[in-house]
Design a protein around this motif. Structure first.
Motif, mmCIF file in Angstrom:
data_model
loop_
_atom_site.group_PDB
_atom_site.id
_atom_site.type_symbol
_atom_site.label_atom_id
_atom_site.label_comp_id
_atom_site.label_asym_id
_atom_site.label_seq_id
_atom_site.Cartn_x
_atom_site.Cartn_y
_atom_site.Cartn_z
ATOM 1 N N ARG A 1 0.841 -1.199 0.000
ATOM 2 C CA ARG A 1 0.000 0.000 0.000
ATOM 3 C C ARG A 1 0.876 1.248 0.000
ATOM 4 N NH1 ARG A 1 -5.218 -1.728 1.718
ATOM 5 N NH2 ARG A 1 -5.940 0.400 1.299
ATOM 6 N N SER A 2 0.409 2.281 -0.670
ATOM 7 C CA SER A 2 1.138 3.537 -0.769
ATOM 8 C C SER A 2 0.488 4.575 0.142
ATOM 9 C CB SER A 2 1.148 4.036 -2.210
ATOM 10 O OG SER A 2 1.831 5.269 -2.322
ATOM 11 N N ILE A 3 1.309 5.210 0.980
ATOM 12 C CA ILE A 3 0.813 6.231 1.905
ATOM 13 C C ILE A 3 1.539 7.532 1.588
ATOM 14 C CG2 ILE A 3 0.501 6.921 4.310
ATOM 15 C CD1 ILE A 3 1.136 3.266 3.445
ATOM 16 N N ALA A 4 0.791 8.553 1.229
ATOM 17 C CA ALA A 4 1.367 9.820 0.806
ATOM 18 C C ALA A 4 1.751 10.674 2.012
ATOM 19 C CB ALA A 4 0.355 10.575 -0.064
ATOM 20 N N PRO A 5 2.682 11.615 1.826
ATOM 21 C CA PRO A 5 3.009 12.545 2.907
ATOM 22 C C PRO A 5 1.770 13.285 3.401
ATOM 23 C CG PRO A 5 4.637 12.701 1.154
ATOM 24 C CD PRO A 5 3.546 11.822 0.636
ATOM 25 N N ALA B 1 -0.601 11.869 5.177
ATOM 26 C CA ALA B 1 -1.743 10.955 5.247
ATOM 27 C C ALA B 1 -1.512 9.873 6.290
ATOM 28 C CB ALA B 1 -1.993 10.319 3.887
ATOM 29 N N ALA B 2 -2.620 9.301 6.759
ATOM 30 C CA ALA B 2 -2.598 8.143 7.654
ATOM 31 C C ALA B 2 -3.535 7.091 7.094
ATOM 32 C CB ALA B 2 -3.004 8.533 9.069
ATOM 33 N N LEU B 3 -3.131 5.844 7.210
ATOM 34 C CA LEU B 3 -3.917 4.756 6.632
ATOM 35 C C LEU B 3 -3.857 3.541 7.542
ATOM 36 C CD1 LEU B 3 -5.530 3.931 4.061
ATOM 37 C CD2 LEU B 3 -3.389 3.019 3.147
ATOM 38 N N ARG B 4 -4.991 2.867 7.671
ATOM 39 C CA ARG B 4 -5.066 1.589 8.381
ATOM 40 C C ARG B 4 -5.575 0.542 7.392
ATOM 41 N NH1 ARG B 4 -7.484 3.140 14.354
ATOM 42 N NH2 ARG B 4 -7.071 5.366 14.264
ATOM 43 N N PHE B 5 -4.936 -0.631 7.371
ATOM 44 C CA PHE B 5 -5.323 -1.631 6.394
ATOM 45 C C PHE B 5 -4.857 -3.007 6.858
ATOM 46 C CE2 PHE B 5 -1.291 0.264 5.283
ATOM 47 C CZ PHE B 5 -0.469 -0.803 4.970
ATOM 48 N N PRO B 6 -5.464 -4.082 6.349
ATOM 49 C CA PRO B 6 -5.035 -5.438 6.707
ATOM 50 C C PRO B 6 -3.840 -5.857 5.876
ATOM 51 C CG PRO B 6 -6.911 -5.554 5.237
ATOM 52 C CD PRO B 6 -6.671 -4.086 5.508
ATOM 53 N N MET B 7 -2.967 -6.661 6.473
ATOM 54 C CA MET B 7 -1.794 -7.129 5.743
ATOM 55 C C MET B 7 -2.189 -8.091 4.627
ATOM 56 S SD MET B 7 1.819 -8.431 7.228
ATOM 57 C CE MET B 7 3.220 -8.666 6.138
ATOM 58 N N ILE B 8 -3.243 -8.886 4.844
ATOM 59 C CA ILE B 8 -3.731 -9.815 3.822
ATOM 60 C C ILE B 8 -5.031 -9.235 3.268
ATOM 61 C CG2 ILE B 8 -4.395 -12.195 3.316
ATOM 62 C CD1 ILE B 8 -2.921 -13.040 5.847
ATOM 63 N N PRO B 9 -5.017 -8.635 2.077
ATOM 64 C CA PRO B 9 -6.192 -7.913 1.587
ATOM 65 C C PRO B 9 -7.347 -8.794 1.157
ATOM 66 C CG PRO B 9 -4.458 -7.908 -0.068
ATOM 67 C CD PRO B 9 -3.868 -8.526 1.159
ATOM 68 N N LEU C 1 -5.031 -15.286 10.496
ATOM 69 C CA LEU C 1 -3.675 -14.750 10.551
ATOM 70 C C LEU C 1 -3.570 -13.268 10.227
ATOM 71 C CD1 LEU C 1 -1.878 -17.678 8.677
ATOM 72 C CD2 LEU C 1 -2.322 -17.453 11.125
ATOM 73 N N ASN C 2 -4.631 -12.628 9.787
ATOM 74 C CA ASN C 2 -4.512 -11.259 9.309
ATOM 75 C C ASN C 2 -4.000 -10.310 10.383
ATOM 76 O OD1 ASN C 2 -4.538 -9.467 7.235
ATOM 77 N ND2 ASN C 2 -6.707 -9.738 6.753
ATOM 78 N N ILE C 3 -3.184 -9.380 9.969
ATOM 79 C CA ILE C 3 -2.525 -8.436 10.871
ATOM 80 C C ILE C 3 -2.906 -7.022 10.474
ATOM 81 C CG2 ILE C 3 -0.280 -7.527 11.604
ATOM 82 C CD1 ILE C 3 0.839 -10.362 10.950
ATOM 83 N N PRO C 4 -3.426 -6.206 11.393
ATOM 84 C CA PRO C 4 -3.700 -4.813 11.052
ATOM 85 C C PRO C 4 -2.420 -3.988 11.003
ATOM 86 C CG PRO C 4 -4.253 -5.227 13.344
ATOM 87 C CD PRO C 4 -3.853 -6.547 12.750
ATOM 88 N N ILE D 1 4.647 -16.063 9.010
ATOM 89 C CA ILE D 1 4.206 -14.749 9.494
ATOM 90 C C ILE D 1 5.415 -13.865 9.779
ATOM 91 C CG2 ILE D 1 3.115 -13.545 11.420
ATOM 92 C CD1 ILE D 1 1.167 -15.865 11.652
ATOM 93 N N ALA D 2 6.397 -14.414 10.488
ATOM 94 C CA ALA D 2 7.578 -13.635 10.836
ATOM 95 C C ALA D 2 8.290 -13.145 9.584
ATOM 96 C CB ALA D 2 8.517 -14.472 11.701
ATOM 97 N N ASN D 3 8.436 -14.002 8.597
ATOM 98 C CA ASN D 3 9.128 -13.624 7.375
ATOM 99 C C ASN D 3 8.379 -12.534 6.624
ATOM 100 O OD1 ASN D 3 9.295 -14.426 4.126
ATOM 101 N ND2 ASN D 3 11.266 -14.330 5.167
ATOM 102 N N ALA D 4 7.053 -12.665 6.527
ATOM 103 C CA ALA D 4 6.259 -11.668 5.810
ATOM 104 C C ALA D 4 6.352 -10.304 6.480
ATOM 105 C CB ALA D 4 4.799 -12.118 5.731
ATOM 106 N N VAL D 5 6.231 -10.280 7.801
ATOM 107 C CA VAL D 5 6.294 -9.012 8.525
ATOM 108 C C VAL D 5 7.703 -8.426 8.466
ATOM 109 C CG1 VAL D 5 6.087 -7.940 10.804
ATOM 110 C CG2 VAL D 5 4.373 -9.594 10.047
ATOM 111 N N PHE D 6 8.701 -9.265 8.637
ATOM 112 C CA PHE D 6 10.082 -8.768 8.680
ATOM 113 C C PHE D 6 10.487 -8.171 7.331
ATOM 114 C CE2 PHE D 6 14.614 -8.708 9.516
ATOM 115 C CZ PHE D 6 14.668 -8.492 10.886
#
Length: 365
Positions: free
Chosen positions: A42-46, A48-56, A65-68, A154-159
């Motif tokens: 996801r792209s977040i512009a200067p 801006a603030a955005l909340r989204f799930p890691m697995i869309p 397993l989804n991570i906010p 999970i660890a690999n995806a987040v890292f």
């Protein structure tokens, strides 16, 4: 770097006497190059603030397993600070620390980027469990791999998708298994940039230790990113008296990093604890535990800290301090058996001949 007494003396002397150690600036060379940041696709512009799930996508595994992810991109160039919490799903204080720190940050007045991953173990959080669905401890599998267990994936995806974007990391925890921790920062004091973060988490006890292999903090430092842990309170509950100083500490770190305006305060040098160990239930003396000493209390060797009562014989066993120091963690009143860790006692100083702990002391053997 060599380990041993000289290393610890050198590090703590630096903590006591040296000027703050600022982190290096991000790779971007000029303010005019400051633009959107890409986080987990996801792209977040200067500004801006955005909340989204890691697995869309909606799927069976995503429901477990989804991570906010929460990202605030400042209008001005600056470092990226990452907040992680909920690695252990039953540790609630850190989840709320991360949430409050994020919602209190205005992108319009921010220099840099704040990324929060407040619930890394989503299934454990929903079920009040420390562990993942496969009963693994996520905080032993970093940086993970794409072809291993659920924990490793999970660890690999987040890292790879988030942590590697960070210029600094604050990982948020509580004690585990019917214990409580005095608010404290855990840090490898041999890593100067991490120790600088710890010193700027306001007036909080600093506990030295590198952490176990596979823990997020240790693997992040090994990857060249300064990292600390904030530990405070008990699992399975929200405790505002532990949450509030955690949020304040994060904001102080942000001031130190130049992400927000203001002068950052520094933890006093006498708050660095170099050695700690647990007072335990004596062999064969299990029963009902009733603590008398409190978190943050200074105790002397031989002092009574509480008692264990055998409900079958009514025999009373006093629990005595095995060393002088400060209580930085303790068990709550509960039934206990031989060897159960009851009081975590820490000693501050500048010349103790100790080495960095390889374990997380909230999970004592």
């Amino acid at each position: 770097m060599a380990t041993g007494k000289l290393t610890w003396m050198t590090c703590v002397a630096w903590a006591m006497n040296a000027a703050p150690l600022l982190l290096p600036a991000p790779a971007a060379a000029a303010a005019e190059d400051w633009g959107p940041i890409e986080v987990a696709g996801r792209s977040i512009a200067p500004g801006a603030a955005l909340r989204f799930p890691m697995i869309p996508d909606p799927s069976y595994e995503a429901s477990y397993l989804n991570i906010p992810i929460m990202v605030a991109r400042g209008r001005e160039r600056g470092p990226t600070l990452c907040l992680t919490a909920g690695i252990h799903g039953d540790e609630l204080n850190g989840v709320e620390v991360a949430r409050r720190a994020f919602i209190g940050t205005a992108p319009a007045s921010l220099s840099g980027t704040l990324i929060a991953l407040p619930i890394l173990n989503a299934d454990g959080f929903r079920n009040g469990s420390r562990y993942l669905p496969d009963r693994r401890d996520l905080n032993r599998f970093w940086p993970g791999s794409s072809g291993g267990s659920v924990a490793s994936i999970i660890a690999n995806a987040v890292f790879t998708r988030v942590i590697e974007l960070c210029d600094a990391l604050i990982d948020l925890h509580t004690a585990s298994f019917h214990r409580s921790n005095q608010p404290q920062i855990r840090v490898d004091v041999r890593h100067e940039a991490s120790l600088a973060l710890a010193r700027h988490f306001a007036d909080t006890t600093i506990v030295a230790g590198s952490g176990p292999k596979g823990s997020l903090r240790r693997e992040t430092v090994d990857a060249g990113i300064p990292a600390i842990i904030y530990e405070a309170g008990e699992p399975m509950r929200f405790q505002l008296e532990k949450i509030t100083p955690g949020v304040a500490g994060i904001y102080n770190v942000m001031r130190y990093l130049g992400m927000t305006a203001g002068e950052a305060s520094v933890t006093p040098s006498n708050r660095v604890i170099l050695s700690s160990s647990w007072a335990r239930v004596p062999r064969g003396k299990g029963g009902f535990f009733f603590p008398e000493a409190h978190l943050g209390e200074r105790v002397e060797k031989g002092q009574s800290l509480g008692q264990v009562i055998d409900p079958f014989t009514d025999a009373v066993t006093p629990i005595l301090a095995h060393r002088s120091g400060e209580i930085i963690g303790s068990a709550v009143a509960q039934p206990v058996l031989s060897g159960y860790a009851l009081f975590h006692i820490g000693v501050s100083g500048t010349s103790l001949d100790v080495g960095a702990s390889e374990r997380d002391d909230d999970e004592p053997l």
